[in-house]
Every structure is written in C-alpha cells, then in structure tokens.
Design an enzyme around this catalytic site. Structure first.
Site, PDB file in Angstrom:
ATOM      1  N   LYS A   1      81.846  69.523  54.872  1.00  0.00           N
ATOM      2  CA  LYS A   1      81.791  68.927  53.531  1.00  0.00           C
ATOM      3  C   LYS A   1      80.781  69.698  52.669  1.00  0.00           C
ATOM      4  CE  LYS A   1      83.621  65.770  52.083  1.00  0.00           C
ATOM      5  NZ  LYS A   1      84.966  65.575  51.439  1.00  0.00           N
TER       6      LYS A   1
ATOM      7  N   THR B   1      80.083  63.495  50.306  1.00  0.00           N
ATOM      8  CA  THR B   1      79.353  62.490  51.087  1.00  0.00           C
ATOM      9  C   THR B   1      77.844  62.726  51.046  1.00  0.00           C
ATOM     10  OG1 THR B   1      78.963  61.786  53.374  1.00  0.00           O
ATOM     11  CG2 THR B   1      79.836  63.985  53.096  1.00  0.00           C
ATOM     12  N   ASP B   2      77.083  61.669  51.281  1.00  0.00           N
ATOM     13  CA  ASP B   2      75.620  61.823  51.371  1.00  0.00           C
ATOM     14  C   ASP B   2      75.207  62.567  52.639  1.00  0.00           C
ATOM     15  OD1 ASP B   2      76.187  59.838  53.234  1.00  0.00           O
ATOM     16  OD2 ASP B   2      74.751  58.377  52.451  1.00  0.00           O
ATOM     17  N   GLU B   3      76.142  62.701  53.618  1.00  0.00           N
ATOM     18  CA  GLU B   3      75.775  63.325  54.901  1.00  0.00           C
ATOM     19  C   GLU B   3      75.412  64.794  54.739  1.00  0.00           C
ATOM     20  OE1 GLU B   3      77.954  62.420  58.372  1.00  0.00           O
ATOM     21  OE2 GLU B   3      78.298  60.343  57.795  1.00  0.00           O
TER      22      GLU B   3
ATOM     23  N   TYR C   1      81.349  67.805  60.755  1.00  0.00           N
ATOM     24  CA  TYR C   1      81.929  67.135  59.577  1.00  0.00           C
ATOM     25  C   TYR C   1      81.074  67.409  58.344  1.00  0.00           C
ATOM     26  CZ  TYR C   1      82.530  63.390  56.143  1.00  0.00           C
ATOM     27  OH  TYR C   1      82.672  62.692  54.978  1.00  0.00           O
TER      28      TYR C   1
HETATM   29  P1  NAD Z   1      90.215  58.871  55.612  1.00  0.00           P
HETATM   30  O1  NAD Z   1      90.050  59.663  56.864  1.00  0.00           O
HETATM   31  O2  NAD Z   1      90.444  57.405  55.702  1.00  0.00           O
HETATM   32  O3  NAD Z   1      91.416  59.471  54.756  1.00  0.00           O
HETATM   33  C1  NAD Z   1      91.623  60.848  54.598  1.00  0.00           C
HETATM   34  C2  NAD Z   1      93.017  61.077  54.025  1.00  0.00           C
HETATM   35  O4  NAD Z   1      93.198  62.500  53.896  1.00  0.00           O
HETATM   36  C3  NAD Z   1      94.150  60.564  54.931  1.00  0.00           C
HETATM   37  O5  NAD Z   1      95.122  59.889  54.158  1.00  0.00           O
HETATM   38  C4  NAD Z   1      94.734  61.846  55.538  1.00  0.00           C
HETATM   39  O6  NAD Z   1      96.105  61.727  55.860  1.00  0.00           O
HETATM   40  C5  NAD Z   1      94.474  62.851  54.429  1.00  0.00           C
HETATM   41  N1  NAD Z   1      94.404  64.224  54.942  1.00  0.00           N
HETATM   42  C6  NAD Z   1      93.673  64.673  56.000  1.00  0.00           C
HETATM   43  N2  NAD Z   1      93.895  65.985  56.194  1.00  0.00           N
HETATM   44  C7  NAD Z   1      94.764  66.376  55.217  1.00  0.00           C
HETATM   45  C8  NAD Z   1      95.374  67.629  54.877  1.00  0.00           C
HETATM   46  N3  NAD Z   1      95.136  68.741  55.604  1.00  0.00           N
HETATM   47  N4  NAD Z   1      96.205  67.666  53.822  1.00  0.00           N
HETATM   48  C9  NAD Z   1      96.459  66.543  53.077  1.00  0.00           C
HETATM   49  N5  NAD Z   1      95.943  65.341  53.374  1.00  0.00           N
HETATM   50  C10 NAD Z   1      95.099  65.259  54.429  1.00  0.00           C
HETATM   51  O7  NAD Z   1      88.936  59.231  54.749  1.00  0.00           O
HETATM   52  P2  NAD Z   1      88.056  58.323  53.769  1.00  0.00           P
HETATM   53  O8  NAD Z   1      87.034  57.628  54.549  1.00  0.00           O
HETATM   54  O9  NAD Z   1      88.960  57.581  52.873  1.00  0.00           O
HETATM   55  O10 NAD Z   1      87.316  59.486  52.951  1.00  0.00           O
HETATM   56  C11 NAD Z   1      87.921  60.051  51.786  1.00  0.00           C
HETATM   57  C12 NAD Z   1      86.976  61.081  51.204  1.00  0.00           C
HETATM   58  O11 NAD Z   1      85.740  60.455  50.839  1.00  0.00           O
HETATM   59  C13 NAD Z   1      86.606  62.216  52.156  1.00  0.00           C
HETATM   60  O12 NAD Z   1      86.536  63.405  51.426  1.00  0.00           O
HETATM   61  C14 NAD Z   1      85.229  61.822  52.695  1.00  0.00           C
HETATM   62  O13 NAD Z   1      84.492  62.947  53.062  1.00  0.00           O
HETATM   63  C15 NAD Z   1      84.652  61.117  51.490  1.00  0.00           C
HETATM   64  N6  NAD Z   1      83.640  60.079  51.772  1.00  0.00           N
HETATM   65  C16 NAD Z   1      83.903  59.070  52.655  1.00  0.00           C
HETATM   66  C17 NAD Z   1      82.963  58.068  52.857  1.00  0.00           C
HETATM   67  C18 NAD Z   1      83.217  56.913  53.807  1.00  0.00           C
HETATM   68  O14 NAD Z   1      82.298  56.113  54.050  1.00  0.00           O
HETATM   69  N7  NAD Z   1      84.410  56.754  54.361  1.00  0.00           N
HETATM   70  C19 NAD Z   1      81.754  58.104  52.165  1.00  0.00           C
HETATM   71  C20 NAD Z   1      81.507  59.168  51.281  1.00  0.00           C
HETATM   72  C21 NAD Z   1      82.475  60.129  51.080  1.00  0.00           C
HETATM   73  O1  DAU Z   2      77.602  58.424  54.783  1.00  0.00           O
HETATM   74  C1  DAU Z   2      78.939  58.655  54.414  1.00  0.00           C
HETATM   75  C2  DAU Z   2      79.766  58.868  55.654  1.00  0.00           C
HETATM   76  O2  DAU Z   2      79.881  57.598  56.281  1.00  0.00           O
HETATM   77  C3  DAU Z   2      81.143  59.459  55.365  1.00  0.00           C
HETATM   78  O3  DAU Z   2      80.994  60.738  54.833  1.00  0.00           O
HETATM   79  C4  DAU Z   2      81.975  59.526  56.644  1.00  0.00           C
HETATM   80  O4  DAU Z   2      83.287  59.979  56.343  1.00  0.00           O
HETATM   81  C5  DAU Z   2      82.046  58.140  57.242  1.00  0.00           C
HETATM   82  O5  DAU Z   2      82.748  58.190  58.471  1.00  0.00           O
HETATM   83  C6  DAU Z   2      80.638  57.577  57.467  1.00  0.00           C
HETATM   84  O6  DAU Z   2      79.947  58.325  58.500  1.00  0.00           O
HETATM   85  P1  DAU Z   2      79.056  57.584  59.615  1.00  0.00           P
HETATM   86  O7  DAU Z   2      78.949  58.490  60.775  1.00  0.00           O
HETATM   87  O8  DAU Z   2      77.809  57.037  59.034  1.00  0.00           O
HETATM   88  O9  DAU Z   2      80.031  56.323  59.927  1.00  0.00           O
HETATM   89  P2  DAU Z   2      80.497  55.643  61.296  1.00  0.00           P
HETATM   90  O10 DAU Z   2      81.235  54.403  60.906  1.00  0.00           O
HETATM   91  O11 DAU Z   2      81.160  56.589  62.222  1.00  0.00           O
HETATM   92  O12 DAU Z   2      79.112  55.220  61.942  1.00  0.00           O
HETATM   93  C7  DAU Z   2      78.201  54.365  61.259  1.00  0.00           C
HETATM   94  C8  DAU Z   2      76.961  54.224  62.147  1.00  0.00           C
HETATM   95  O13 DAU Z   2      77.325  53.472  63.314  1.00  0.00           O
HETATM   96  C9  DAU Z   2      76.415  55.543  62.647  1.00  0.00           C
HETATM   97  O14 DAU Z   2      74.999  55.459  62.725  1.00  0.00           O
HETATM   98  C10 DAU Z   2      76.992  55.663  64.062  1.00  0.00           C
HETATM   99  C11 DAU Z   2      77.099  54.218  64.520  1.00  0.00           C
HETATM  100  N1  DAU Z   2      78.233  53.940  65.443  1.00  0.00           N
HETATM  101  C12 DAU Z   2      79.470  54.322  65.094  1.00  0.00           C
HETATM  102  C13 DAU Z   2      80.552  54.093  65.929  1.00  0.00           C
HETATM  103  C14 DAU Z   2      81.938  54.545  65.555  1.00  0.00           C
HETATM  104  C15 DAU Z   2      77.993  53.253  66.630  1.00  0.00           C
HETATM  105  O15 DAU Z   2      76.835  52.851  66.941  1.00  0.00           O
HETATM  106  N2  DAU Z   2      79.049  53.006  67.464  1.00  0.00           N
HETATM  107  C16 DAU Z   2      80.334  53.414  67.171  1.00  0.00           C
HETATM  108  O16 DAU Z   2      81.258  53.175  67.997  1.00  0.00           O
END
Ligand code: NAD
Ligand code: DAU
Length: 350
Positions: free
Chosen positions: A160, A131-133, A156
C-alpha cells in the site's frame, strides 16, 4: 464528473461507497470494476444492482491491456480506487499477490487515466484509497499525521505504501489530479470474516475459539464503514489535488478490551448468560511484525473540509453485530468452500 469508476466495489468498503454514490448521485453513472476475488461479493450490492445508474465491470486491475481498453471504451471522468488485497495475515503467507494487485494494479489505473485524459485534467479526479498501516507502529502516545514518515511492517502495508508513492508521483510528475486518503480500521456490515470483528462474531455464534494474537494488547482506531464512505465522498469532491487526508474514528481500543465488549453484546443478543463466551478466548502465537498501536490525527480533514465521524462507536458496534446475526445466509455463503481451507491452514499451528 458524469462517469465515475469505483474499483473494488464488490468488497467491504467499496460496496458501501458504491451504494452511497448510486443513491446520492442519480444523474451520474457509477461503474463498479471488480475481479471478484474470494472477498469480492456482488451480494453486497443486491439492493442497488438494478439502479439505472449502476454498472458492473468484471476485470483484474493487474491486467494492463484490459484496463486500458475499458478506460478507452467508457472514458471515466473520475476514479475512486479501492480494489486491493487487504488482509495482513494473507500478505505474510503470499506477498506476491499483494505486489501484483496493490502496486502493479494501481500503476495500471494511474497510467490508463493519464492516457485517456491526455494531459487535459479539467474536471477530472483520481482518488487513491489507502491505509494508516503505511505509517508503521506507534508507542503508547502520539498519532499519525499526514507528514508522518512511511514505515510499513507487513507485505500488505509495504504494498500500500508503494502504491501511495506511485499515486503521489503521478501527481508530481505528470500533474494527474490525484488525491489520497489514509484511513484507520473500518468495521460494519459486509466485512469478510477473516478480519477481527466479523471473524469473532462468527466464532462466538458457533461457540468456536477466539484466537487472540499475542497478549491482545495491540491498539486499533475503529471507524464505522459508512462514516468512511461519507469521508470518501467529501474528499473526492472537495479534496485538494496532490494532498493527503488522514481519516480516523478518534476511537482507540486495545484488542482484548474490544473483544470483551463484543462478547458482552453477543451474549446478550444470543440470550446467553453474561460472560458465558469469555471461555472461548484463546491466546495464540502473535502475528509476525504485529504493529502495536495505530492512532490517527484527522484534524486536517476536520479543519479544511469540515468532516468528522457521525456514528458513535457503541451505536455502530451494536448495528454491526445485529447485521451479522440477521444475515446468517451471507455469512454462510462467504465462509464455505475455499475459506474453510484457508481458515484451517492459517490457524493450524498457532
Ligand atoms: P476487501 O478485501 O473487502 O475488498 C477488496 C475488493 O477488491 C474485493 O471486492 C476484491 O474482489 C477486489 N479486488 C482484489 N483484487 C483485485 C484485482 N486484482 N482487480 C480488481 N479487483 C480486485 O477490502 P476492504 O477492506 O474493503 O478495503 C478496500 C480498500 O480500503 C483497500 O484499498 C484497503 O487497503 C483500504 N483500507 C481498508 C481498511 C479496512 O479497515 N478494511 C482501512 C483503511 C483502508
Ligand atoms: O488500519 C487499517 C487496516 O485495518 C486496513 O488497512 C486493513 O486492510 C485491515 O485489514 C485492518 O488491518 P488490521 O491488521 O488492523 O485488521 P485485522 O482485523 O486483521 O486485525 C485487527 C487486530 O486484531 C490486529 O491487532 C490483529 C488482531 N487479530 C486479528 C485476527 C484476524 C487477532 O488478535 N486475532 C485474529 O484472528
């Protein structure tokens, strides 16, 4: 590579990656390994679950013995590792689960791959998705590049960051053929409704308050999830071992502007008066350690591998809203039971 393991394939991004690979590569066996935590949902893959080349393995990546036995049994040639605990707010409440899955789980997978490949790495690949975080927070200007120093601010992103370091170390120390990517915020179908966009779609639909953290001034760069899956396909097949690639949408939005845009679309689609749902916006206590701004410089991926996003934001955003409105049953299934308790607890004192 004949046998490809995708971890976390029942989650949001993982399910789109599994679907892409199952359909695009019928000659390859695609193994989806997932623990099925609260956000792992096999319903996300109902359209491909009967495909001849799709296989599901239920396992916990933190269980080293089980993971090693699966690698020995199936002898995967490639790994795309997405399984993770992924929600920042949950990590603030319970960091340990993030350390267990994101750090220990990743090291278990790297170790198992190294063990079965026995230092003969030809035609093998371990792709770690991140992730970019990990780069921390930006001010008003600038963007994260692949050489930006790591500065995570949440449990988190710290977990990562640690897993990225281990992936890189397995390349540098053992020559494991590792590639890494760091992506910005994804949006699209099948995202668990604890994250901003699906949570707010669900709340607008049910006329519930929209909890905006702080003043809503934080900025995120949004990428449609199918574009991310496509970038993963590109990097998995053509990325350079030991390299990192940033993936982004070149699409920055201040949270409050994104929310207003979402309200306009939702009001139109629900047949409400324009702006009717604005009254649901509720400013609540800010997230602890809330990163102000993320932005991605994805020029390396564009220049070296020729990849850039294909889906325009307004098109992807409309498609996303339509998907959640047309899949009310999916939303109801994932928001019942344990999620209700989480929601009440998380937002009770804000
Ligand atoms: P998600 O939470 O929707 O899915 C995670 C999956 O991992 C689920 O199916 C869960 O059951 C599985 N999992 C969790 N713990 C596990 C374990 N101990 N063993 C096996 N499986 C397990 O997540 P997502 O948003 O799809 O993110 C997927 C990946 O991409 C992550 O590595 C996250 O850090 C990365 N990522 C997410 C975003 C985003 O915006 N969502 C952006 C950049 C990177
Ligand atoms: O940047 C990549 C990341 O993006 C991934 O690595 C993470 O897995 C993914 O969850 C996401 O993280 P964020 O924290 O940016 O996403 P989230 O949807 O939780 O929040 C987006 C923005 O909105 C953030 O600035 C927090 C704000 N927010 C979020 C929630 C859930 C609110 O204002 N209210 C809310 O209830």
């Amino acid at each position: 590579m004949k046998k490809i393991l995708i971890t976390g394939g029942a989650g949001f991004i993982g399910s789109h990656v599994v679907r892409l690979f199952v359909n695009k590569y019928p000659e390859k066996d695609i193994y989806n390994l997932d623990k099925l935590t609260y956000c792992g949902n096999l319903e996300n893959l109902s359209d491909v679950e009967r495909a001849h080349n799709y296989h599901f393995l239920k396992a916990d990546i933190a269980d080293a013995t089980h993971i090693l036995s699966l690698f020995e049994e199936y002898r995967f040639d490639g790994v795309i590792h997405l399984a993770a605990e992924s929600h920042v707010d949950r990590s603030i409440v319970n960091p340990m689960e993030f350390i267990r899955t994101n750090i220990i789980g990743t090291v278990n997978l790297l170790s198992a791959a190294r063990h079965i490949w026995q230092d003969d790495f030809s035609g093998k690949r371990f792709y770690h998705i991140s992730t970019d975080e990990v780069y921390g927070s930006l001010g008003e200007v600038g963007a994260f590049s692949e050489s930006t120093p790591y500065a995570p601010h949440s449990p988190y992103s710290a977990s990562k960051a640690s897993s990225d370091h281990f992936a890189r170390v397995f390349h540098d120390t053992y020559h494991l053929p590792v590639v890494i990517s760091n992506c910005s915020n994804n949006y699209g179908p099948n995202q668990f409704p604890e994250k901003l966009i699906p949570l707010f779609i669900n709340n607008i639909k049910h006329n519930k308050p929209l909890p905006v953290y702080g003043q809503g001034v934080n900025v995120r760069d949004w990428l449609y999830v199918e574009d991310h899956a496509d970038a993963i396909d590109t990097i998995f097949h053509r990325g350079k071992n030991g390299d990192t690639y940033n993936i982004g949408g070149n699409n920055e939005w201040k949270n409050i502007d994104l929310i207003h845009q979402l309200i306009r679309i939702m009001d139109r689609k629900l047949g409400r008066e324009d702006g009717q749902s604005l009254k649901l916006v509720t400013f609540v206590t800010d997230r602890a350690g809330h990163d102000l701004r993320y932005a991605i410089d994805a020029s390396k991926l564009r220049d070296e591998l020729g990849w850039s996003p294909k889906i325009k934001f307004i098109e992807g955003f409309e498609k996303t809203v339509d998907w959640y409105l047309q899949n009310g049953a999916w939303l109801e299934h994932v928001t019942s039971g344990a999620y209700q308790e989480y929601y009440t607890k998380m937002y009770a004192n804000r």
